[in-house]
Design a protein around this motif. Structure first.
Motif, PDB file in Angstrom:
ATOM      1  N   LYS A  96      21.679 -25.851  13.155  1.00  0.00           N
ATOM      2  CA  LYS A  96      22.467 -25.288  11.943  1.00  0.00           C
ATOM      3  C   LYS A  96      20.776 -24.757  11.033  1.00  0.00           C
ATOM      4  O   LYS A  96      19.921 -24.900  10.705  1.00  0.00           O
ATOM      5  CB  LYS A  96      22.719 -25.414  10.720  1.00  0.00           C
ATOM      6  N   PRO A  97      20.696 -23.361  10.995  1.00  0.00           N
ATOM      7  CA  PRO A  97      19.982 -22.542   9.926  1.00  0.00           C
ATOM      8  C   PRO A  97      20.234 -23.093   8.727  1.00  0.00           C
ATOM      9  O   PRO A  97      21.367 -23.252   8.126  1.00  0.00           O
ATOM     10  CB  PRO A  97      20.325 -20.786  10.335  1.00  0.00           C
ATOM     11  N   LEU A  98      19.441 -23.199   7.756  1.00  0.00           N
ATOM     12  CA  LEU A  98      19.164 -23.293   6.532  1.00  0.00           C
ATOM     13  C   LEU A  98      19.663 -22.060   5.647  1.00  0.00           C
ATOM     14  O   LEU A  98      19.340 -21.878   4.321  1.00  0.00           O
ATOM     15  CB  LEU A  98      17.755 -23.670   6.277  1.00  0.00           C
ATOM     16  N   LEU A  99      19.188 -20.411   6.109  1.00  0.00           N
ATOM     17  CA  LEU A  99      18.916 -19.220   5.258  1.00  0.00           C
ATOM     18  C   LEU A  99      19.624 -18.334   6.104  1.00  0.00           C
ATOM     19  O   LEU A  99      19.921 -18.212   7.267  1.00  0.00           O
ATOM     20  CB  LEU A  99      18.187 -19.397   5.163  1.00  0.00           C
ATOM     21  N   SER A 100      20.218 -16.969   5.192  1.00  0.00           N
ATOM     22  CA  SER A 100      21.102 -16.177   5.469  1.00  0.00           C
ATOM     23  C   SER A 100      20.924 -15.468   4.600  1.00  0.00           C
ATOM     24  O   SER A 100      20.736 -15.167   4.074  1.00  0.00           O
ATOM     25  CB  SER A 100      22.445 -16.328   5.962  1.00  0.00           C
ATOM     26  N   SER A 132      29.077 -22.336   9.813  1.00  0.00           N
ATOM     27  CA  SER A 132      27.414 -21.951  10.497  1.00  0.00           C
ATOM     28  C   SER A 132      26.254 -21.530   9.556  1.00  0.00           C
ATOM     29  O   SER A 132      25.002 -22.027  10.705  1.00  0.00           O
ATOM     30  CB  SER A 132      27.787 -20.858  10.281  1.00  0.00           C
ATOM     31  N   VAL A 133      25.470 -21.708   8.705  1.00  0.00           N
ATOM     32  CA  VAL A 133      24.885 -21.984   7.820  1.00  0.00           C
ATOM     33  C   VAL A 133      24.097 -23.378   6.874  1.00  0.00           C
ATOM     34  O   VAL A 133      25.036 -22.676   5.904  1.00  0.00           O
ATOM     35  CB  VAL A 133      23.839 -20.237   7.619  1.00  0.00           C
ATOM     36  N   ALA A 134      23.704 -23.524   6.870  1.00  0.00           N
ATOM     37  CA  ALA A 134      23.587 -25.212   5.840  1.00  0.00           C
ATOM     38  C   ALA A 134      22.808 -24.341   4.678  1.00  0.00           C
ATOM     39  O   ALA A 134      22.245 -25.949   4.293  1.00  0.00           O
ATOM     40  CB  ALA A 134      23.191 -26.038   6.788  1.00  0.00           C
TER      41      ALA A 134
END
Length: 331
Positions: free
Chosen positions: A94-98, A166-168
């Motif tokens: 999981k990425p932490l940013l978008s 999808s992003v945390a």
């Protein structure tokens, strides 16, 4: 009026606005970084209202899976954030940013957190040779290249990244919590904290803003009565803020509002944190950001430069071009 547009409109149309000279409003009860948006030549033209104070919102269940808590992401630098976020990505996928590709929102929040701007006190662009801006760009590029920050093509896609899980995490103004809370299945699995700060930059902080608004008074009608109304509501009543918070979700910039029992209520969605009280405390520490008349032209130019930099153009070359484009617009 949106804070970032305030100076532009008052400077361009001075006859349309009244200042608050002689009013009973105590502007010391608002953060300096927020009142600065609507100050022109020493006069105050806006009463801050809707907060744009930035938060770092994180999925605590995902952090726990990687062996972290929200405290591990509190009061840290961007270097520390990148190291930990890469570890979370490796362990959880999981990425932490978008963010929206071609948008400079995150970049501007990083810049303001360091007390820096795209313009000097005289309103002249300081894009080329801006050390803090270069540092912010380097951080952003590292986030993207590492996979910690996922760029998408639209605002709806951005919202979907954390709503669908999808992003945390996300970094944005406090108003983003309204979108986060549409994910009912994630209730109790979120927490907020402050932002990472730039390393090695004197005066850099863990606090910033994105958006927010302030009340203007028109030069027509009874300006004295309007100022009196604002002094007893948006600039003087905890009862008023306690009433509108549950109904509208509008978070105060007025610092005394954070002392009320309503603002201290724990949020079940955010793991029992009193998030609104915390955000008022964050807001009091946000550095000022000089906007001036050409703020949006500056933002657009920097956004275009960031896209080119991610595509391989050198930072100095891209920022020189951005500076020239803003100067052209000003002329």
């Amino acid at each position: 009026m949106q804070n970032n547009a305030f100076q532009k409109n008052v400077i361009n149309y001075p006859d349309l606005f009244s200042d608050y000279s002689g009013s009973e409003i105590d502007f010391s009860q608002f953060p300096d970084g927020v009142t600065a948006y609507s100050q022109i030549d020493g006069d105050q033209y806006g009463v801050p209202f809707d907060s744009g104070t930035a938060i770092n919102a994180l999925r605590t269940d995902v952090l726990a899976e990687a062996g972290y808590t929200v405290d591990d992401f509190t009061g840290i630098t961007w270097d520390e954030y990148l190291t930990k976020a890469e570890d979370v990505l490796a362990k959880t996928g999981k990425p932490l940013l978008s963010g929206v590709a071609g948008s400079s929102d995150i970049l501007m929040m990083i810049l303001q957190s360091a007390g820096a701007s795209l313009f000097d006190a005289d309103g002249q662009p300081t894009i080329a040779g801006n050390d803090e801006l270069v540092d912010a760009i380097e951080v952003y590029a590292e986030l993207v290249e590492s996979g910690v920050l996922v760029e998408v093509n639209s605002w709806d896609e951005y919202i979907s990244t954390f709503v669908n899980g999808s992003v945390a995490g996300t970094i944005n103004g406090i108003w983003i919590t309204g979108s986060i809370q549409t994910a009912d299945d994630q209730a109790g699995k979120w927490a907020i904290t402050d932002l990472p700060k730039l390393d090695g930059v004197p005066g850099a902080t863990n606090y910033s803003a994105n958006g927010g608004s302030s009340w203007a008074i028109s030069s027509t009608g009874d300006a004295e009565l309007a100022a009196d109304f604002l002094a007893s509501t948006f600039a003087g009543s905890t009862d008023f803020y306690d009433t509108i918070l549950p109904k509208s979700g509008a978070v105060a910039n007025w610092i005394p509002a954070g002392d009320s029992s309503v603002y201290a209520q724990p949020s079940e969605f955010f793991g029992g944190q009193p998030i609104f009280q915390q955000v008022v405390e964050f807001g009091a520490q946000v550095p000022s950001n000089n906007t001036g008349v050409y703020y949006y032209e500056g933002r657009d130019a920097v956004s275009a430069a960031m896209t080119k930099i991610l595509g391989g153009t050198g930072i100095d070359e891209a920022l020189d071009e951005a500076q020239a484009n803003v100067e052209f617009a000003m002329n």
